[in-house]
Design an enzyme around this catalytic site. Structure first.
Site, short mmCIF file in Angstrom:
data_model
loop_
_atom_site.label_atom_id
_atom_site.label_comp_id
_atom_site.label_asym_id
_atom_site.label_seq_id
_atom_site.Cartn_x
_atom_site.Cartn_y
_atom_site.Cartn_z
N CYS A 75 -14.08 11.47 1.03
CA CYS A 75 -12.41 11.63 -0.09
C CYS A 75 -11.75 12.22 0.72
O CYS A 75 -11.09 12.16 0.96
CB CYS A 75 -12.68 11.56 -1.61
SG CYS A 75 -11.24 11.74 -2.15
N CYS A 80 -10.20 8.88 1.65
CA CYS A 80 -9.39 8.30 1.03
C CYS A 80 -7.71 9.37 0.96
O CYS A 80 -6.41 8.86 1.40
CB CYS A 80 -9.64 8.39 -0.58
SG CYS A 80 -11.06 7.84 -1.11
N LYS A 83 -6.86 9.47 5.00
CA LYS A 83 -6.82 8.07 5.12
C LYS A 83 -5.22 7.52 4.87
O LYS A 83 -3.84 7.10 5.82
CB LYS A 83 -7.80 7.03 4.78
CG LYS A 83 -7.42 5.72 4.77
CD LYS A 83 -7.03 4.90 3.28
CE LYS A 83 -7.56 5.21 1.71
NZ LYS A 83 -8.94 4.39 1.25
N TYR A 217 -13.01 -2.94 4.49
CA TYR A 217 -11.47 -2.06 4.81
C TYR A 217 -11.26 -0.37 5.04
O TYR A 217 -10.34 -0.74 5.63
CB TYR A 217 -11.89 -1.56 2.78
CG TYR A 217 -12.18 -0.66 1.88
CD1 TYR A 217 -11.83 0.88 2.53
CD2 TYR A 217 -13.56 -0.49 1.86
CE1 TYR A 217 -12.77 1.22 1.78
CE2 TYR A 217 -14.57 0.25 1.32
CZ TYR A 217 -13.86 1.54 1.15
OH TYR A 217 -14.36 2.57 0.96
N GLU A 221 -7.69 -1.15 7.36
CA GLU A 221 -7.15 0.68 6.25
C GLU A 221 -6.64 1.28 8.52
O GLU A 221 -5.90 1.95 8.84
CB GLU A 221 -7.45 1.52 6.13
CG GLU A 221 -7.68 0.47 4.54
CD GLU A 221 -8.57 1.89 3.65
OE1 GLU A 221 -7.78 1.89 2.94
OE2 GLU A 221 -8.79 2.71 3.65
N HIS A 454 12.53 -3.18 -14.62
CA HIS A 454 13.26 -3.64 -13.74
C HIS A 454 14.23 -2.74 -12.97
O HIS A 454 14.94 -1.63 -13.21
CB HIS A 454 14.93 -4.89 -14.51
CG HIS A 454 15.53 -6.03 -13.04
ND1 HIS A 454 14.57 -6.58 -12.20
CD2 HIS A 454 16.59 -5.69 -12.80
CE1 HIS A 454 15.84 -7.51 -11.73
NE2 HIS A 454 16.84 -6.64 -12.17
N GLU A 459 6.99 -5.41 -12.03
CA GLU A 459 7.54 -6.33 -13.09
C GLU A 459 6.93 -7.95 -13.08
O GLU A 459 7.30 -8.93 -13.44
CB GLU A 459 8.31 -5.47 -13.18
CG GLU A 459 9.74 -6.74 -11.92
CD GLU A 459 11.19 -6.66 -12.88
OE1 GLU A 459 11.73 -7.84 -13.56
OE2 GLU A 459 12.21 -6.41 -11.96
#
Length: 479
Positions: A75, A80, A83, A217, A221, A454, A459
């Site tokens: 990671c 992660c 990346k 992935y 990515e 909002h 939302e």
């Protein structure tokens, strides 16, 4: 973690280790963690909070290309963190294009310098390596930079870089060694000339024209941010993209990538990689649809064809830790205990919230639509869905064709949410916010009572009213 200390301690075994324990009366440590990645470090620090004596073994075997790194696991070093930072570099490139529509005067053409980005990312990663070492010291966790293997169920041995043997004994042991990228060994030249994600993030100079092989992935990515910083990038896929993820969402992700310049070679399988006199790499592959053999040359070939558990050198069979014969993964029960009562293994688990950091991010939690139908039957599933346009896309006139979300629910009266899928800006942040509710058994009516903030993309989830079953247009317009 507390469960570890409630388990009975098995009897010591014979040999040198029995002698060592006889002299001291007990094992040296309450807990030994093998692997200094996210799971291992969290486990070690948590155990130390209980006042236990803890040690961590961590060692990085250099990649076939010679890349190695510090404490922190995949990671921090090759996953992660780098990346997401390189993904951010690509997003900034898109933002520069959008900025002109918002009144910013930016001289064209803009140019990206790989070495500047790489240096910044690598410096940050190194700071995390150091930070992890400091945290272990502060919590009085002993750190061994050695590659260990079991010599008996309570003992792990290893050699330091100087060749000195270290013997560590512990009441309880947690294996958290993670995995490493696979190479397609049946492809001639794959190991000799290719790289993996273990190498990409530590390259000092630009990879140039790049072929990324795989539909995972990791593949999408990396291909996404390489395209985003202006590199000629191609993805070669044997079958479907993002296997195991919702396939409708996976198709939208790849459609968006194609529209923004990533090339795709679909249903193609590489057969060999050769180095040309120009130092470029010539790749030969078979096209299953056309039944043809094709070639092209690249500066870099990156393999992203899956990961294998990093357990080969642990000597697990000697101590009786059972593994899956097909995958090599350690078999554990619900409490993450292996077949040996005091030896545990931790790693990724299924059905957790996750995000694929492709140029247009895809976040999800729970079941895919396919998995929900397989588990409950199509007649018992209701899927609410909507295409939407993020407000930030409007002034810049960006295409929002693939911005989409869906909520997979049981069709019964309560309509419990089984899965939520979201493609759009900041998908990771959106899914993180909804994950707790869905894991706690949230229902569709409860979600509809949620007040949306909002104007956010998140939302839009609270306004999902159209079902796939209805056949109505799922495009959201206006506020």
């Amino acid at each position: 973690m507390a469960a570890l200390w409630r388990r009975a301690r098995p009897p010591a075994v014979s040999g040198l280790c029995r002698t060592l324990r006889a002299l001291s009366g007990k094992n040296e440590y309450d807990l030994l963690v093998i692997g200094g990645g996210s799971g291992g470090l969290a486990c070690a620090k948590e155990a130390a909070q209980f006042g236990r004596k803890v040690a961590v073994l961590d060692y990085v075997e250099p990649s076939p290309r010679g890349t190695a790194w510090g404490l922190g696991g995949t990671c921090v070093n090759v996953g992660c963190i780098p990346k997401k930072l390189m993904h951010q570099a690509a997003l900034l490139g898109s933002a520069l294009k959008d900025a002109q529509h918002y009144g910013w005067n930016i001289s064209q053409p803009v140019h990206h310098t790989w070495s500047v980005m790489a240096q910044g990312v690598q410096n940050y990663v190194k700071s995390l390596n150091w930070g992890h070492r400091v945290q272990l010291q502060e919590k009085k966790v002993k750190y061994f930079n050695i590659k260990g293997s079991f010599s008996d169920p309570h003992t792990v041995r290893g050699l330091t870089k100087a060749g000195k043997e270290i013997v560590v004994t512990a009441d309880n042991i947690v294996i958290a060694t993670g995995g490493r990228p696979k190479y397609p060994m049946h492809v001639a030249g794959a190991l000799e000339y290719g790289i993996t994600s273990d190498d990409l993030f530590w390259l000092k100079k630009s990879p140039g024209k790049t072929l990324v092989v795989g539909a995972s992935y990791v593949s999408l990515e990396c291909a996404g941010f390489l395209t985003g910083i202006g590199l000629d990038t191609t993805v070669m896929m044997r079958s479907v993209p993002l296997r195991g993820f919702d396939q409708q969402m996976a198709s939208l992700v790849t459609e968006h990538m194609e529209s923004y310049g990533t090339k795709f070679l679909k249903r193609c399988v590489p057969t060999k990689v050769e180095k040309l006199e120009s130092d470029r790499l010539q790749v030969t592959w078979k096209n299953a649809d056309l039944d043809t053999e094709e070639t092209d040359s690249f500066n870099t070939v990156m393999w992203a064809v899956g990961r294998a558990p990093d357990t080969k050198t642990l000597n697990l069979e000697t101590v009786g830790v059972k593994t899956n014969s097909e995958t090599g993964k350690i078999i554990v029960d619900a409490s993450e205990a292996t077949s040996v009562p005091h030896i545990y293994a931790v790693g990724d688990i299924t059905e957790v919230p996750t995000t694929v950091f492709t140029p247009l991010e895809y976040g999800c939690v729970g079941l895919s639509e396919e998995a929900a139908v397989q588990r409950h039957g199509s007649d018992n599933i209701e899927v609410y869905h909507a295409y939407y346009k993020p407000l930030e896309f409007t002034v810049a006139e960006r295409d929002a064709t693939q911005c989409y979300m869906k909520m997979v629910c049981l069709r019964e009266r309560e309509q419990r949410i089984l899965g939520l899928h979201f493609i759009g800006p900041n998908a990771g942040e959106v899914i993180q916010g909804f994950a707790l509710g869905i894991k706690c058994g949230a229902t569709y009516p409860q979600m509809m009572k949620t007040v949306g903030i909002h104007p956010t993309c998140a939302e839009e989830v609270t306004k999902l009213h159209i079902t796939k079953r209805s056949g109505l247009d799922a495009t959201v317009t206006g506020c």
